[in-house]
Each structure stands twice: as structure tokens, then as C-alpha cells.
Scaffold this motif. Structure first.
Motif, PDB file in Angstrom:
ATOM      1  N   GLY A 135       2.419  15.465  32.335  1.00  0.00           N
ATOM      2  CA  GLY A 135       1.756  14.201  32.599  1.00  0.00           C
ATOM      3  C   GLY A 135       0.269  14.270  32.280  1.00  0.00           C
ATOM      4  O   GLY A 135      -0.303  15.346  32.122  1.00  0.00           O
ATOM      5  N   TYR A 136      -0.350  13.108  32.202  1.00  0.00           N
ATOM      6  CA  TYR A 136      -1.798  13.046  31.954  1.00  0.00           C
ATOM      7  C   TYR A 136      -2.556  13.459  33.199  1.00  0.00           C
ATOM      8  O   TYR A 136      -2.217  13.071  34.320  1.00  0.00           O
ATOM      9  CB  TYR A 136      -2.203  11.629  31.536  1.00  0.00           C
ATOM     10  N   ASP A 137      -3.594  14.256  33.002  1.00  0.00           N
ATOM     11  CA  ASP A 137      -4.437  14.727  34.111  1.00  0.00           C
ATOM     12  C   ASP A 137      -5.530  13.736  34.473  1.00  0.00           C
ATOM     13  O   ASP A 137      -5.982  13.684  35.615  1.00  0.00           O
ATOM     14  CB  ASP A 137      -5.102  16.059  33.734  1.00  0.00           C
ATOM     15  N   LEU A 138      -5.976  12.967  33.470  1.00  0.00           N
ATOM     16  CA  LEU A 138      -7.099  12.053  33.658  1.00  0.00           C
ATOM     17  C   LEU A 138      -6.841  10.799  32.825  1.00  0.00           C
ATOM     18  O   LEU A 138      -6.598  10.885  31.619  1.00  0.00           O
ATOM     19  CB  LEU A 138      -8.403  12.722  33.223  1.00  0.00           C
ATOM     20  N   VAL A 139      -6.854   9.639  33.486  1.00  0.00           N
ATOM     21  CA  VAL A 139      -6.570   8.366  32.821  1.00  0.00           C
ATOM     22  C   VAL A 139      -7.750   7.429  33.018  1.00  0.00           C
ATOM     23  O   VAL A 139      -8.293   7.314  34.130  1.00  0.00           O
ATOM     24  CB  VAL A 139      -5.294   7.717  33.384  1.00  0.00           C
ATOM     25  N   PHE A 140      -8.140   6.759  31.931  1.00  0.00           N
ATOM     26  CA  PHE A 140      -9.207   5.755  31.984  1.00  0.00           C
ATOM     27  C   PHE A 140      -8.577   4.374  31.807  1.00  0.00           C
ATOM     28  O   PHE A 140      -7.914   4.112  30.801  1.00  0.00           O
ATOM     29  CB  PHE A 140     -10.224   5.993  30.869  1.00  0.00           C
ATOM     30  N   LEU A 141      -8.790   3.490  32.786  1.00  0.00           N
ATOM     31  CA  LEU A 141      -8.271   2.126  32.731  1.00  0.00           C
ATOM     32  C   LEU A 141      -9.435   1.146  32.763  1.00  0.00           C
ATOM     33  O   LEU A 141     -10.048   0.931  33.805  1.00  0.00           O
ATOM     34  CB  LEU A 141      -7.345   1.851  33.921  1.00  0.00           C
ATOM     35  N   ASP A 142      -9.722   0.557  31.631  1.00  0.00           N
ATOM     36  CA  ASP A 142     -10.813  -0.415  31.507  1.00  0.00           C
ATOM     37  C   ASP A 142     -10.276  -1.619  30.746  1.00  0.00           C
ATOM     38  O   ASP A 142     -10.624  -1.855  29.591  1.00  0.00           O
ATOM     39  CB  ASP A 142     -11.993   0.231  30.762  1.00  0.00           C
ATOM     40  N   PRO A 143      -9.392  -2.420  31.382  1.00  0.00           N
ATOM     41  CA  PRO A 143      -8.745  -3.533  30.680  1.00  0.00           C
ATOM     42  C   PRO A 143      -9.662  -4.745  30.542  1.00  0.00           C
ATOM     43  O   PRO A 143     -10.692  -4.836  31.221  1.00  0.00           O
ATOM     44  CB  PRO A 143      -7.567  -3.867  31.592  1.00  0.00           C
ATOM     45  N   PRO A 144      -9.288  -5.686  29.655  1.00  0.00           N
ATOM     46  CA  PRO A 144     -10.042  -6.942  29.575  1.00  0.00           C
ATOM     47  C   PRO A 144     -10.008  -7.622  30.935  1.00  0.00           C
ATOM     48  O   PRO A 144      -8.982  -7.596  31.625  1.00  0.00           O
ATOM     49  CB  PRO A 144      -9.260  -7.761  28.532  1.00  0.00           C
ATOM     50  N   PHE A 145     -11.110  -8.202  31.318  1.00  0.00           N
ATOM     51  CA  PHE A 145     -11.177  -8.883  32.602  1.00  0.00           C
ATOM     52  C   PHE A 145     -10.430 -10.216  32.559  1.00  0.00           C
ATOM     53  O   PHE A 145     -10.188 -10.787  31.508  1.00  0.00           O
ATOM     54  CB  PHE A 145     -12.638  -9.115  32.995  1.00  0.00           C
ATOM     55  N   HIS A 146     -10.074 -10.702  33.752  1.00  0.00           N
ATOM     56  CA  HIS A 146      -9.447 -12.011  33.941  1.00  0.00           C
ATOM     57  C   HIS A 146      -8.084 -12.123  33.257  1.00  0.00           C
ATOM     58  O   HIS A 146      -7.675 -13.211  32.861  1.00  0.00           O
ATOM     59  CB  HIS A 146     -10.372 -13.136  33.449  1.00  0.00           C
ATOM     60  N   CYS A 147      -7.384 -10.999  33.108  1.00  0.00           N
ATOM     61  CA  CYS A 147      -6.044 -11.007  32.514  1.00  0.00           C
ATOM     62  C   CYS A 147      -4.985 -10.473  33.471  1.00  0.00           C
ATOM     63  O   CYS A 147      -3.802 -10.442  33.116  1.00  0.00           O
ATOM     64  CB  CYS A 147      -6.037 -10.193  31.223  1.00  0.00           C
TER      65      CYS A 147
END
Length: 210
Positions: A135-147
């Protein structure tokens, strides 16, 4: 109302305008890289990136990372510069993907892959293969806002078996919405609000599942 499946950045016609990001620390410290000026593409500011990597610095070396909704790739690139073992970048904007691949080639980074895909579609295609693939050790989640993409993205990361036992998940979200909905076994470690954006770090506790 069904959730949107097409994610990441709005794709626009080719243009000459571009922005510039700077790697803060590590092997490529001070390197400046271009990214396309696309609607909705907003690289994490330097000050916020510095705070984030102060939070996770001990976990980055050798880590298997996922930069979902990658955009400019600022977070994944910073992780690579600081010794991450590998980074998978996911974005559906052709221009952003092309520039990210060019930047990785410029940096001679051979431990990264870039996939052109809508983040939610990519997550839904993944199959839980915990024994076959770490599995991934480190995940970055920066999605478009207001979706309204974060709750489903977090649920899919968990349900598809994509995370290591003690994975760290970094989330950028609209501060007006309060704390994002995350799986019950994700525990918040850090959180900070700057203007309209909240930056949070979670740790996955596999022992707390179910």
C-alpha cells in the motif's frame, strides 16, 4: 444527487501562459519548474508545503507515495526531492500531465509514474491486492474545491486496499466545510487553517478497522 466522476482540473485549449513552482528542500532544492495555467490548478503554496513536510519529514525517505489530483505535481515532486522511494501522479488534464512528465525528465527522476486519468475513475478501477502490491505510505489529496470529492476519495482509498497499515494522508479542503469526512480508522494528527483552506494530516490505524 450522484457524485461527479470526472475530477482534477478543467481542461482548456493550449495556451502560452504558465506558472512556476520552486522545490523547497532536498536534492532539487531551489529548482524552479513550470506548470500550465489551467483553471482550478493551484499548487500548494511554499509556506504550506514547508509546514506539511515538517509534519511528515521522518516518514518521507523511502516512502511509496500517491499524488492524487496531482495538477502541477508540487507535493509529489517535493516528496521525491526529499528522498521518497516512488511517487504515482494522477491527473486528467493533458497539459498538466505533459508538463509533469517533462519536469520529471528534466530532473532525471526515474522513480515516478504519471497516469492520465480522472482521480475518482482511477480509484474505482483499483483492486484490493494487499498481498501482491504494498500500500501507499503517504498520500496527497488536494482535489478541486466545491466538487464534494473528498469523502468518496477517502472511502475508496480505504476500501480498495491502497494504503499501508500506518499510512499518512494529507488533505487540503475548504475551511468553510469543517473537518472532512474520513474513514473511522483515520486519526487526525495535525491541522491548520489559512484563510479559506484547511490543511490536515491523518494517520491510518489498521488495528481500528471494523
Amino acid at each position: 444527487m450522484p457524485k461527479p466522476t470526472k475530477t482534477n482540473r478543467s481542461v482548456r485549449a493550449p495556451q502560452t501562459d504558465s506558472g512556476e513552482l520552486r522545490i523547497i528542500a532536498g536534492t532539487w532544492r531551489g529548482r524552479k519548474l513550470k506548470f500550465p495555467a489551467l483553471t482550478g490548478l493551484r499548487p500548494t503554496p511554499n509556506r504550506v508545503r514547508e509546514t506539511l513536510f515538517n509534519w511528515v519529514q521522518a516518514s518521507v525517505p523511502g516512502a511509496r507515495c500517491l499524488d492524487l489530483f496531482a495538477g502541477s505535481g508540487a507535493l509529489g515532486l517535493e516528496a521525491l526531492s526529499r528522498g521518497a522511494g516512488s511517487v504515482t501522479f494522477i491527473d486528467n488534464a493533458t497539459q498538466a500531465v505533459r508538463q509533469l512528465r517533462d519536469n520529471l525528465q528534466l530532473l532525471k527522476a526515474d522513480n515516478a509514474e504519471v497516469q492520465t486519468a480522472a482521480a475518482m475513475d482511477w480509484l474505482q478501477r483499483q483492486v484490493a491486492e494487499a498481498d501482491a502490491k504494498p500500500g501507499y505510505d503517504l498520500v496527497f489529496l488536494d482535489p478541486p474545491f466545491h466538487c464534494d470529492l473528498l469523502p468518496q476519495a477517502c472511502e475508496l482509498l480505504e476500501s480498495r486496499g491502497l494504503l499501508a497499515d500506518q499510512a499518512l494522508v494529507y488533505i487540503e479542503s475548504e475551511s468553510e466545510l469543517g473537518a472532512p469526512a474520513v474513514p473511522a480508522n483515520w486519526q487526525q494528527k495535525r491541522s491548520k487553517t489559512a484563510g479559506q483552506v484547511t490543511y490536515s494530516l491523518y494517520v491510518r490505524d489498521s488495528a481500528a478497522q471494523g
